[in-house]
Design an enzyme around this catalytic site. Structure first.
Site, short mmCIF file in Angstrom:
data_model
loop_
_atom_site.label_atom_id
_atom_site.label_comp_id
_atom_site.label_asym_id
_atom_site.label_seq_id
_atom_site.Cartn_x
_atom_site.Cartn_y
_atom_site.Cartn_z
N ASP A 1 21.70 20.40 -78.30
CA ASP A 1 22.09 20.41 -76.89
C ASP A 1 20.91 20.02 -76.02
O ASP A 1 19.77 20.41 -76.28
CB ASP A 1 22.59 21.80 -76.52
CG ASP A 1 22.95 21.88 -75.04
OD1 ASP A 1 23.84 21.13 -74.62
OD2 ASP A 1 22.31 22.67 -74.32
N HIS B 1 17.50 15.44 -74.79
CA HIS B 1 16.53 14.64 -74.05
C HIS B 1 15.52 15.48 -73.30
O HIS B 1 14.47 14.98 -72.90
CB HIS B 1 17.25 13.70 -73.08
CG HIS B 1 18.20 14.42 -72.17
ND1 HIS B 1 19.45 14.81 -72.60
CD2 HIS B 1 18.10 14.82 -70.89
CE1 HIS B 1 20.07 15.42 -71.61
NE2 HIS B 1 19.27 15.45 -70.56
N ASP C 1 32.01 17.66 -72.24
CA ASP C 1 31.31 17.78 -70.97
C ASP C 1 32.07 17.12 -69.83
O ASP C 1 31.70 17.28 -68.66
CB ASP C 1 29.93 17.12 -71.07
CG ASP C 1 29.00 17.88 -72.00
OD1 ASP C 1 29.10 19.12 -72.03
OD2 ASP C 1 28.20 17.24 -72.70
#
Length: 1542
Positions: A555, A558, A656
């Site tokens: 999760d 980045h 999402d």
């Protein structure tokens, strides 16, 4: 046929999958993805740039498993040395050691990849260049799953919506019945108060909501594992689960005990200003909620109200914080400190120029910034004019510092003000979105639940207290509890930690963070020791997760520090070696994505179909995320590793994002699902999509439960059955997806049939069957009563094998209303269960016979093509068909496969057809440039929109295919041409079928290639490449077998002799004496291609004999060497060998050097060829037995070669001065009249050969000016008259050799004789001549390193420690020009040189003349230097017009080999043998690269400055390749000599 072998690979029955990474100096591939499957053999080969380097290769991949098959533990920082091995036919062979001097590319390190993960490699040099890695990269090994990686079909579920564990099985069965083979669970751990699936309160506890009420205890990891194991064992479904590494819930109990794990204001004081601002904004929210903010109501609904908030922030609240003081200094205190120091320190003489800068206080205390006081003293404590006493000077110094500090403070305050302006702008933008914008939630209420702006920090106590109270908390011990929230930053560098001290807290101060107010950002530091509890706690969390699930989803990948993710994933793989890792990256950069994939070993990156804005973009995504193009070139089992894009997990919807119904229509649900399913990569969806749930199942707000599977099919609230939504279609699509992956449908073609219709072809390169799926998308709402339309016919090559499925989503009432496309009506949401739209049904038919199809009306066959006509088709329709080759096509493919296997094993009839052929005939088969092919009566094949091939033979098309095939460039004009017709296929054999000796080869070409013409046209490029490469390999193998060299580079150079020596009509050698057996053929050697291919321009005397050793002797072509020696000898006239041969009878005798190179070649033949001295007694059929003779027929004037040689030497000793025959424009359009006068002789004092004048150019630097406009016509650029240095060396080589040969009785003549006009005779023995040359050379050619008495013309010396280019030139300055010619002299006659002097001179060559691919022909500092050659230059600049600077700087390739050999010659005397050997190979690195990559497969004539491409150069030049081969042979001999000495 999906795979093939090349000539360098073992036969098909022993195939190994081998990938090769080529190592090159300075290449660090941190962002290059190399993806491999387990079982692959990975080989590392040295590239040309590593030649001459002692290379050691390291990797952190564990090279061998432990005892009893157990894998050794992987430690990321543990590197292993790999052993280099000889590499033959693609196999790693004999061990060479771990440190090797790279001398060729026929060596490798090999790994058999049996461990999944991502691994690093790097290499270093052993020697003076040692240091850090000289090159590095990564390679990834995919985990082995029960299904192909591209066959994964994953459904995401919000774990909290599954309910208690006893309910999970039947709820997850929905995914199983829909055909998914993997479930993605959001975190199973205990959630925080927000209820967000990603805000974890305790990582080591399972969320209590999953407890089994009957168990009477909290749930455990073991309980979850039981469910997951049942799925795995009974349903063959894998599972993955999120791991959340970079934040934890605000309520996490261990935060209070371990504040060091957070970015808090005590441990990270750089965040204090941002925390103060955050508290200020919280007070504004509180005041607004209380109705205490002037002009702003409790409910914000207008733009004006938000602007009022802005005005209050800008004018009152934010300025009152005085945040700039945390970045500025106290001017008075700083000046006072300076004053005290200045009063006791002498002033500096000169003021320091470096600027003074503020040093921000690390604790961000007010007015606590400092400056570098030492710098301030050096800068301001100086003598000052006008100050007549010390006190006034000190005051002036302090005043200047004060002014500087005030300026610095002002700049710092302005910078802070800029940050705060940005913060207010961002706050206002957020309020506008959340409260006013149409696409926002339009929240009106202002409260703690709905603040004006989100909180950035958790705060102990009342955050709305006074600024002074807040500051006391932030700066006090309690500041440990003021911790920063996590979130993400639009456009931020994902490789940088936005909360780290080096970022200065700017993201928080500028309010650029999209904050997650329920979670605290975790602070790991750079290593476990920085936060021991956090690392250990999260390691245990990750290991427990990996023990339960088959994979993990990272999760917020980045924003996760890379070193942390590396560490955690290494621990996860220690628990589960075949870990499947997925991640979603928002970097907007493939480069950065690849860094993450490499470092973390990510198996797949999540991509989403909903990001497409129309059908065309959706088709593009399908193409991008997997599969090679349909009809791709067939890959050898051993091939170069090709950089790839990251694998994708291509989702039709991620959890999402909101329901697709908010962007598209309900009728696009099925087409998008189908297009996703047919992608050649892992695919997936989110629970609710298949059930047509019309709203977002939100990861934070959703608290209802998913429905369970209904076995009965009755359905109802909280139940799901096959008839719901698109469940039945999804099952069919998922089955199709896994079948395509498992059975090898690895190629993809996407066709945008029209703006709404996309056809995707999945093709099997082994069976050559295809599945074509057509999806009629519905991005926008169709008319409810739209009856559909017929699409353009679906056309394909082959035959229809089956209609796999037809599916369409319809409104349930369509039969009664006639409206199948009624838009979705979203009603009230259920309160307990998540339910989908029930007003629609999916009609699915599988295995449909064509007559019963609701989609296709009919099929029409025409030749090899089939067309399917459509019925009226509704938007939302999906159909998939399977296509098979026609029987004759399948038979052709089988025939091709058998042919290629036979060719690779030399079992084809081609082997017999090639057996009797001579090497000049292989020149015809492999090469022949335009001019040569034209002389044969043929022509070049021109590819439309590309141009002619460089060769008519196989190398021409292979060179082009070598760039097209590895890139699968099926859009290249060559592929277009092959698909359009059989012209190139037929050209391949027709160009040689009329040649009696080559017609059997043509027949085999035809037999091998004819089946290609019977294939579907889209397959022709692939199978043409397959067959023609097999033919090329077979022909090349046979050609190489007729040559001598062994190593791969030397073989490639040897093949240039085949390329450049051929029988070309109009360019023969002079006929041999009838006394000799007639040669089978007499190929002539081209100086270079394409410019010197035919006619009188093909054969040049000096070029031939400079190249003869490398082209013929070292390649074992002794007969061809002999024919050239005797043929040119037949032309001897005036003691000279022809410059241009022109068959001999029309030869031109205007070069002074060719005869000396001819003599050197005879020496080389005698000393290196078996029974070589016998050539001296061979008869030479003289064409001109006397200088004034007319041409004589063969046999009329035979003379033994040694007598012809002696005549040449005596003519020089006697001296010759003559005018060229036919002098004038008919033989040279540019030369002046005086230039046609040729003089040669031997100086009676020095023994130096001399000649020429300033109107001609008799050596290889022979450019004659030709521009009237520039005024250089008839003017030689480089006359080099007098005694050229290389001619002196050649003369010495001849004299020394002949002295020894005469002494041994092998040469009948004792020396030279000269008859004087008075009848007197002067005679020198060869030994005397050699001695005279040796004694004079150093004295007259060496330019000493320092001025002294030895300088003959110190006024002309420009460079020292060099050898002059000539002696006695008519232009004396020309003698002293630094050129590359003395390195040639050193190689041919090293005994002339003082070894110490020679080494110094060679150092200057290396420093001043050595280029990447050749040697500069003139010192770059010389006034005449012009480094770029352009023969078409028509300017008025005489120095370059019409290429006048041909030898005035451009870098010629052929002297490079002589430079290497010169280094070798003088290295022992200078104690530099090892260095010279290594440097010699390194010097040839660019040449090897050029040889490998040039479409001409040779070395060019020259390059422009610094190795730049020169368009006017020959692309392959005989002497360039020949001298490189000589250098490699000498390097190998030097290595052997050192080994023996050791």
């Amino acid at each position: 046929m999906g795979k093939r072998t090349s000539e360098a690979v073992v036969p098909l029955d022993e195939e190994r999958e081998v990938r090769v990474i080529t190592l090159e100096h300075g290449e660090h591939h941190d962002a290059t993805l190399y993806r491999f499957d387990k079982g692959t053999y990975l080989q590392f080969e040295p590239g040309p740039s590593l030649l001459g380097k002692k290379v050691t290769l390291y990797t952190n991949y564990v090279p061998a498993d432990g005892a009893e098959g157990k894998e050794q533990e992987f430690v990321r920082t543990q590197y292993y040395t790999l052993e280099w091995r000889a590499c033959e036919r693609g196999r790693a062979g004999a061990a060479l050691g771990t440190v090797v001097l790279v001398t060729d590319d026929d060596m490798c390190c090999e790994l058999r990849l049996s461990r999944a993960g991502s691994f690093h490699y790097y290499f270093v040099y052993d020697g003076p260049e040692r240091g850090g890695p000289q090159g590095s990269g990564w390679f990834g090994v995919a985990p082995a799953l029960p299904m192909p990686l591209d066959g994964v079909m994953c459904q995401t579920v919000l774990t909290k919506c599954l309910g208690p564990l006893p309910r999970w099985r039947n709820t997850l069965r929905v995914a199983h019945e829909a055909g998914y083979n993997m479930i993605h669970f959001t975190p199973i751990q205990e959630l925080g108060e927000s209820g967000s699936s990603y805000s974890l309160a305790e990582q080591l506890r399972v969320d209590p909501r999953y407890a089994d009420p009957a168990a009477g205890r909290p749930p455990t990891y073991e309980d979850v594992e039981k469910v997951v194991s049942q799925m795995r064992n009974e349903w063959k479904m894998l599972s993955i689960c999120d791991v959340v590494l970079n934040h934890t819930a605000n309520e996490t109990p261990w935060l209070a005990k371990h504040p060091e794990a957070t970015y808090n204001c005590a441990g990270c004081p750089h965040l204090r200003p941002a925390a103060m601002l955050d508290a200020c904004l919280a007070r504004v929210t509180a005041d607004t909620a209380a109705g205490a903010l002037p002009g702003v109501p409790r409910r914000v609904t207008t733009y004006e109200q938000i602007q009022a908030i802005r005005q209050i922030l800008e004018s009152e609240r934010v300025p009152a914080l005085r945040l700039h003081e945390m970045f500025t200094c106290d001017v008075d205190v700083t000046v006072q400190k300076f004053y005290q120091l200045v009063s006791n320190k002498l002033p500096s003489g000169n003021a320091e120029s470096a600027p003074l800068r503020l040093i921000t206080d690390p604790q961000r205390r007010r007015l606590a910034a400092t400056v570098d006081m030492d710098l301030a003293l050096r800068k301001y404590n100086v003598y000052r004019a006008g100050c007549h006493d010390e006190q006034s000077r000190v005051q002036a110094c302090c005043a200047e510092l004060r002014a500087a500090l005030l300026s610095l403070n002002a700049a710092a305050a302005a910078e802070v003000e800029g940050h705060l302006r940005a913060a207010i702008d961002n706050c206002v933008a957020g309020m506008m979105y959340f409260r006013l914008q149409e696409d926002g939630p339009k929240v009106e209420e202002v409260s703690e639940t709905h603040p004006l702006v989100p909180r950035y920090f958790i705060y102990p106590g009342d955050m709305t207290a006074s600024p002074e109270e807040v500051e006391a908390v932030v700066y006090g011990e309690v500041g440990r509890a003021v911790a920063a929230h996590n979130g993400w930053v639009m456009g931020a560098d994902p490789l940088a930690d936005f909360a780290a001290p080096d970022q200065g807290g700017r993201v928080y101060l500028r309010r650029e963070l999209i904050a997650w107010g329920d979670s605290v950002k975790l602070r790991y530091g750079s290593k476990p020791e920085d936060s021991p509890f956090l690392w250990a706690h999260m390691r245990e969390y990750v290991r427990r997760t990996a023990a339960v699930f088959d994979g993990v989803r990272l999760d917020n990948c980045h924003s996760t520090p890379l070193h942390v993710a590396e560490y955690m994933l290494d621990n996860a793989r220690a628990v589960r070696p075949e870990l499947y890792v997925v991640a979603e990256l928002f970097t907007n950069s493939d480069h950065v994505d690849n860094v993450f994939v490499n470092r973390l070993g990510i198996t797949a990156l999540i991509r989403e179909a909903q990001s497409a804005w129309d059908a065309h973009e959706q088709g593009r995504l399908v193409h991008r995320f997997g599969g090679r193009p349909v009809g791709s070139f067939l890959l050898p089992s051993r091939r170069a590793a090709v950089p790839s894009v990251a694998r994708a997990l291509f989702m039709d919807l991620t959890h999402d994002n909101p329901s697709p119904l908010s962007k598209r229509t309900v009728f696009d649900i099925l087409p998008t699902a189908a297009l996703t399913a047919v992608a050649a990569c892992a695919t997936g969806s989110t629970r609710g999509y298949d059930e047509l749930v019309p709203h977002h199942i939100h990861v934070v707000d959703e608290n209802r439960l998913y429905a369970e599977w209904d076995e009965s099919g009755a359905g109802g609230e909280g139940r799901v059955c096959e008839q719901d939504g698109i469940m039945a279609a999804r099952r069919a699509l998922n089955r199709l997806h896994v079948e395509l992956a498992a059975t090898g449908y690895s190629e993809v073609y996407v066709d945008q049939m029209d703006p709404d219709v996309v056809a995707v072809t999945r093709h099997n390169p082994t069976t050559r069957k295809s599945v074509i799926l057509v999806a009629y998308t519905a991005f926008s709402a169709p008319d409810p009563a739209y009856p559909g339309r017929a699409l353009k016919p679906l056309t394909f090559e082959g035959q229809l094998e089956e209609i796999i499925l037809e599916a369409v989503l319809l409104h349930k009432d369509y039969k009664s209303t006639g409206c199948a496309l009624v838009p979705a009506s979203i009603g009230e949401l259920g309160t307990r269960y998540i339910g989908g739209l029930s007003a629609y049904e999916t009609r699915v038919c599988r295995g449909v016979p064509l007559p019963q199809s609701r989609v296709f009306a009919a099929a029409r066959a025409g030749g090899a093509r089939t067309e399917l006509d459509w019925r009226a088709v509704l938007p939302g329709t999906v159909v998939a068909v399977r296509v098979a080759p026609m029987p004759e096509q399948a038979e052709a493919i089988s025939t091709i496969r058998e042919t290629v296997v036979a060719l690779d094993a030399d079992r084809d009839a081609l082997t017999a057809a090639l057996a009797p052929l001579r090497l000049d005939e292989f020149s015809t088969l492999l090469y022949m440039c335009d001019g040569e092919e034209g002389a044969r009566g043929g022509g070049m094949y021109a590819v439309p929109a590309h141009g002619p091939l460089v060769y008519a033979g196989l190398q021409g098309v292979i060179s082009l295919l070598d760039t097209v095939a590895p890139a699968d460039d099926l859009g290249h004009p060559l592929c277009d041409n092959l698909r359009a017709g059989d012209w190139l296929i037929e050209y391949t054999w027709k160009r040689i079928e009329d040649d009696a000796r080559l017609s059997p080869v043509a027949a085999r070409y035809r037999a091998a290639l004819l089946p290609v013409t019977r294939l579907p046209r889209y397959l022709v490029p692939a199978y043409f490449e397959l067959v023609v490469r097999a033919l090329y390999a077979a022909v090349s193998r046979r050609a190489v077998a007729l040559l001598s060299p062994t190593t791969r580079v030397r073989q490639a150079l040897a093949l240039t002799s085949v390329q450049l020596a051929g029988v070309v009509p109009g360019a023969p050698l002079p006929p041999p004496s009838p006394a000799l057996p007639p040669p089978a053929s007499a190929p002539s050697l081209s100086a270079g291609l394409p410019h010197f291919a035919t006619g009188y321009m093909r054969c040049w005397g000096r070029d031939t004999f400079i190249a003869l050793r490398g082209m013929f002797i070292l390649t074992g072509r002794y007969e061809d060497a002999k024919n050239h020696i005797l043929g040119f000898g037949a032309c001897l006239r005036h003691g000279l060998i022809p410059n241009l041969l022109d068959g001999g009878r029309n030869a031109r005798f205007n070069c002074r050097d060719a005869v000396w190179w001819w003599l050197l070649s005879i020496k080389q033949y005698c000393t290196e060829v078996p029974d070589g001295y016998s050539i001296l007694s061979a008869p030479v059929s003289r064409i001109f037995p006397r200088d004034d003779s007319e041409p004589q027929p063969p046999g009329a004037a035979d003379q033994l070669l040694h007598d012809v040689m002696q005549e040449a030497l005596d003519a020089h000793f006697q001296g010759r001065l003559f005018r060229e025959r036919r002098a004038g424009p008919q033989i040279d359009a540019h030369m002046t009249d005086r230039g046609f006068t040729v003089q040669v002789g031997i100086d009676p004092d020095t023994g130096f050969p001399f000649g020429g004048n300033d109107a001609n150019c008799g050596t290889w630097m022979d450019k004659m000016g030709s521009s009237e406009r520039a005024g250089n016509r008839g003017r030689p650029a480089t006359p080099r008259d007098g005694s050229a240095v290389e001619l002196v060396a050649l003369a010495h080589a001849a004299a020394a050799w002949l002295a020894a040969a005469h002494a041994a009785g092998r040469y009948p003549h004792a020396g030279l004789t000269r008859l004087h006009p008075d009848g007197a005779v002067t005679a020198w023995t060869f030994a005397q001549w050699a001695d005279r040359l040796r004694r004079a050379f150093e004295r007259l050619f060496w330019v000493p390193a320092a001025p002294g008495a030895a300088d003959l013309r110190p006024d002309l010396v420009h460079r020292r420690a060099i050898y002059k280019d000539s002696h006695g030139a008519s232009q004396p300055w020309a003698d002293y020009q630094l050129r590359c010619n003395f390195v040639v002299a050193m190689a041919v006659s090293p005994d002339l040189f003082d070894p110490k002097h020679a080494w110094l001179a060679l150092d200057n060559v290396e420093k001043l003349l050595l280029g990447p691919l050749g040697l500069k022909t003139l010192d770059p500092a010389d006034w005449a230097y012009r480094g770029d050659y352009d023969n078409s230059n028509d300017s008025t600049d005489a120095t370059v017009a019409h290429g006048f600077n041909y030898h005035q700087g451009p870098e010629w390739v052929w002297p490079l080999g002589f430079y290497v050999r010169a280094r070798l010659a003088f290295a022992p005397a200078n104690g530099q043998s090892a260095k010279a050997i290594a440097a010699g190979y390194a010097t040839l690195a660019a040449a090897v690269r050029e040889l490998r990559t040039s479409p001409w497969r040779g070395l060019p004539e020259l390059t422009n400055a610094s190795g730049a491409y020169c368009r006017d150069s020959c692309r392959t030049q005989a002497w360039s390749s020949a001298t490189a081969l000589e250098a490699l042979v000498d390097l190998a001999a030097a290595r052997r000599a050192r080994s023996l000495a050791d």
